[in-house]
Design a protein around this motif. Structure first.
Motif, PDB file in Angstrom:
ATOM      1  N   VAL A   1      -5.879   4.592   0.652  1.00  0.00           N
ATOM      2  CA  VAL A   1      -6.913   3.829   1.412  1.00  0.00           C
ATOM      3  C   VAL A   1      -6.525   3.820   2.889  1.00  0.00           C
ATOM      4  O   VAL A   1      -7.439   3.449   3.740  1.00  0.00           O
ATOM      5  CB  VAL A   1      -7.275   2.649   1.001  1.00  0.00           C
ATOM      6  CG1 VAL A   1      -7.767   2.481  -0.621  1.00  0.00           C
ATOM      7  CG2 VAL A   1      -6.319   1.396   1.118  1.00  0.00           C
ATOM      8  N   GLY A   2      -5.377   4.113   3.005  1.00  0.00           N
ATOM      9  CA  GLY A   2      -4.931   4.014   4.658  1.00  0.00           C
ATOM     10  C   GLY A   2      -3.517   4.378   4.828  1.00  0.00           C
ATOM     11  O   GLY A   2      -2.938   4.977   4.062  1.00  0.00           O
ATOM     12  N   ASN A   3      -3.136   4.332   6.248  1.00  0.00           N
ATOM     13  CA  ASN A   3      -1.938   5.069   6.564  1.00  0.00           C
ATOM     14  C   ASN A   3      -0.943   3.736   7.529  1.00  0.00           C
ATOM     15  O   ASN A   3      -1.439   3.639   8.671  1.00  0.00           O
ATOM     16  CB  ASN A   3      -2.286   6.138   7.609  1.00  0.00           C
ATOM     17  CG  ASN A   3      -3.071   7.134   6.646  1.00  0.00           C
ATOM     18  OD1 ASN A   3      -2.475   7.913   6.190  1.00  0.00           O
ATOM     19  ND2 ASN A   3      -4.565   7.181   6.971  1.00  0.00           N
ATOM     20  N   LEU A   4      -0.301   3.131   6.601  1.00  0.00           N
ATOM     21  CA  LEU A   4       0.672   2.188   7.315  1.00  0.00           C
ATOM     22  C   LEU A   4       1.409   2.807   8.427  1.00  0.00           C
ATOM     23  O   LEU A   4       2.150   2.011   9.198  1.00  0.00           O
ATOM     24  CB  LEU A   4       1.158   1.249   6.521  1.00  0.00           C
ATOM     25  CG  LEU A   4       0.604   0.107   5.753  1.00  0.00           C
ATOM     26  CD1 LEU A   4       1.270  -0.491   4.652  1.00  0.00           C
ATOM     27  CD2 LEU A   4       0.031  -0.894   6.778  1.00  0.00           C
ATOM     28  N   THR A   5       1.802   3.941   8.104  1.00  0.00           N
ATOM     29  CA  THR A   5       2.373   4.913   9.206  1.00  0.00           C
ATOM     30  C   THR A   5       1.829   5.063  10.357  1.00  0.00           C
ATOM     31  O   THR A   5       2.656   5.139  11.652  1.00  0.00           O
ATOM     32  CB  THR A   5       2.550   6.259   8.518  1.00  0.00           C
ATOM     33  OG1 THR A   5       1.453   6.807   8.177  1.00  0.00           O
ATOM     34  CG2 THR A   5       3.684   6.447   7.447  1.00  0.00           C
ATOM     35  N   ASN A   6       0.705   4.463  10.468  1.00  0.00           N
ATOM     36  CA  ASN A   6      -0.030   4.764  11.915  1.00  0.00           C
ATOM     37  C   ASN A   6      -0.167   3.345  12.530  1.00  0.00           C
ATOM     38  O   ASN A   6      -1.033   2.501  11.758  1.00  0.00           O
ATOM     39  CB  ASN A   6      -1.466   5.511  11.690  1.00  0.00           C
ATOM     40  CG  ASN A   6      -2.293   5.384  12.942  1.00  0.00           C
ATOM     41  OD1 ASN A   6      -2.300   4.558  13.731  1.00  0.00           O
ATOM     42  ND2 ASN A   6      -3.354   6.264  12.872  1.00  0.00           N
ATOM     43  N   PRO A   7       0.366   2.804  13.462  1.00  0.00           N
ATOM     44  CA  PRO A   7       0.401   1.464  13.946  1.00  0.00           C
ATOM     45  C   PRO A   7      -0.856   0.780  14.264  1.00  0.00           C
ATOM     46  O   PRO A   7      -1.265  -0.114  14.355  1.00  0.00           O
ATOM     47  CB  PRO A   7       1.235   1.495  15.414  1.00  0.00           C
ATOM     48  CG  PRO A   7       2.025   2.846  15.245  1.00  0.00           C
ATOM     49  CD  PRO A   7       1.543   3.988  14.199  1.00  0.00           C
ATOM     50  N   ARG A   8      -1.960   2.098  14.862  1.00  0.00           N
ATOM     51  CA  ARG A   8      -3.248   1.623  14.988  1.00  0.00           C
ATOM     52  C   ARG A   8      -4.137   1.088  13.844  1.00  0.00           C
ATOM     53  O   ARG A   8      -5.038   0.370  13.912  1.00  0.00           O
ATOM     54  CB  ARG A   8      -3.921   2.702  15.903  1.00  0.00           C
ATOM     55  CG  ARG A   8      -3.573   2.714  17.365  1.00  0.00           C
ATOM     56  CD  ARG A   8      -4.401   3.914  17.929  1.00  0.00           C
ATOM     57  NE  ARG A   8      -3.819   5.047  17.380  1.00  0.00           N
ATOM     58  CZ  ARG A   8      -4.403   6.190  16.917  1.00  0.00           C
ATOM     59  NH1 ARG A   8      -5.453   6.419  17.572  1.00  0.00           N
ATOM     60  NH2 ARG A   8      -3.810   7.224  16.387  1.00  0.00           N
ATOM     61  N   GLU A   9      -3.462   1.785  12.862  1.00  0.00           N
ATOM     62  CA  GLU A   9      -4.377   1.462  11.405  1.00  0.00           C
ATOM     63  C   GLU A   9      -3.703   0.331  10.804  1.00  0.00           C
ATOM     64  O   GLU A   9      -4.320  -0.291   9.966  1.00  0.00           O
ATOM     65  CB  GLU A   9      -4.099   2.681  10.562  1.00  0.00           C
ATOM     66  CG  GLU A   9      -5.480   2.715   9.567  1.00  0.00           C
ATOM     67  CD  GLU A   9      -5.585   3.943   8.649  1.00  0.00           C
ATOM     68  OE1 GLU A   9      -5.571   3.396   7.471  1.00  0.00           O
ATOM     69  OE2 GLU A   9      -5.125   4.871   8.871  1.00  0.00           O
TER      70      GLU A   9
END
Ligand SMILES: [Zn+2]
Length: 229
Positions: A194-202
């Motif tokens: 459901v999302g990307n914890l690898t992306n700091p903005r997300e």
């Protein structure tokens, strides 16, 4: 002792309540579809940890509990874990089968490897290559999910629509992969990132209860649409 003629009315009221309970037990309550939610990771397995410390296992559990709350009136929702504990992949599938699930959704939030990843991803078990199973042959654990692959694909397709309407994402991908958590599942099964914890903005967004409520309502809409087909 009965007073002022209210006794018989009270008895009639009690009888009506018992009747409602009996109907609930024999009818509506017993026929609600069983939705199995599988919060990914747990215990020593944190999944992906974002650069600000948000752990995938916590996001997955928070999302599953919110989904259970949203679907609880229309579905019999079962979770493979309701706390921060480790559960093996095979045990997750065993639980789903023992719950007699009508569908199985594994929830994850690790996402893509890139720091810019901003898409939702749906995965189903890939159709196995090679010879078709001979008629009458008893399939093993690995093959237990095989007859359900077309329904898994249908579930992913239906889920794609409400997820694509969520604001703030670049889109929704859907692919067939060797999916461990679907192996042996005797029901349609889908894994959602459901999302990307690898992306700091997300990462901040995935910590927000308000955002998780929006994601949960999109997943719930897809599940309900699939069950009502
Ligand atoms: Zn994961």
């Amino acid at each position: 002792m009965l007073k002022n003629g209210r006794g018989p009315q009270a008895v009639a009221l009690v009888s009506a309540c018992v009747m409602v309970l009996m109907l609930a037990g024999a009818g509506y309550g017993a026929t609600r579809p069983v939705v199995v939610l599988d919060p990914g990771h747990g215990g020593e397995d944190a999944g992906v940890t974002g650069s600000y410390g948000t752990r995938e296992k916590d996001v997955a559990l928070a999302l599953a509990l919110e989904l259970k709350r949203q679907l609880g009136l229309s579905c019999d929702v079962r979770l493979t874990r309701e706390s921060d504990r480790g559960v093996s992949v095979m045990r997750r599938v065993e639980l789903a089968n023992s719950f007699h699930g009508d569908l199985f959704v594994s929830l994850h939030a690790g996402g893509g490897l890139s720091r810019d990843a901003n898409r939702i991803a749906l995965f189903v078990q890939r159709e196995p290559k090679g010879r078709a199973t001979a008629p009458g042959r008893v399939e093993g654990w690995d093959g237990g999910h095989r007859p359900h692959i077309p329904e898994s694909q249908a579930l992913a397709t239906v889920l794609q629509r409400p997820l694509a309407l969520l604001a703030g994402y670049d889109g929704v991908d859907y692919s067939g992969v060797p999916l461990g958590v679907a192996k042996g599942a005797g029901m349609p099964a889908v894994l959602i990132e459901v999302g990307n914890l690898t992306n700091p903005r997300e990462e901040g967004r995935l910590e927000s209860p308000e955002h998780l409520r929006r994601v949960a309502s999109a997943v719930a809409a897809g599940i309900e649409a699939f069950l009502q087909r």
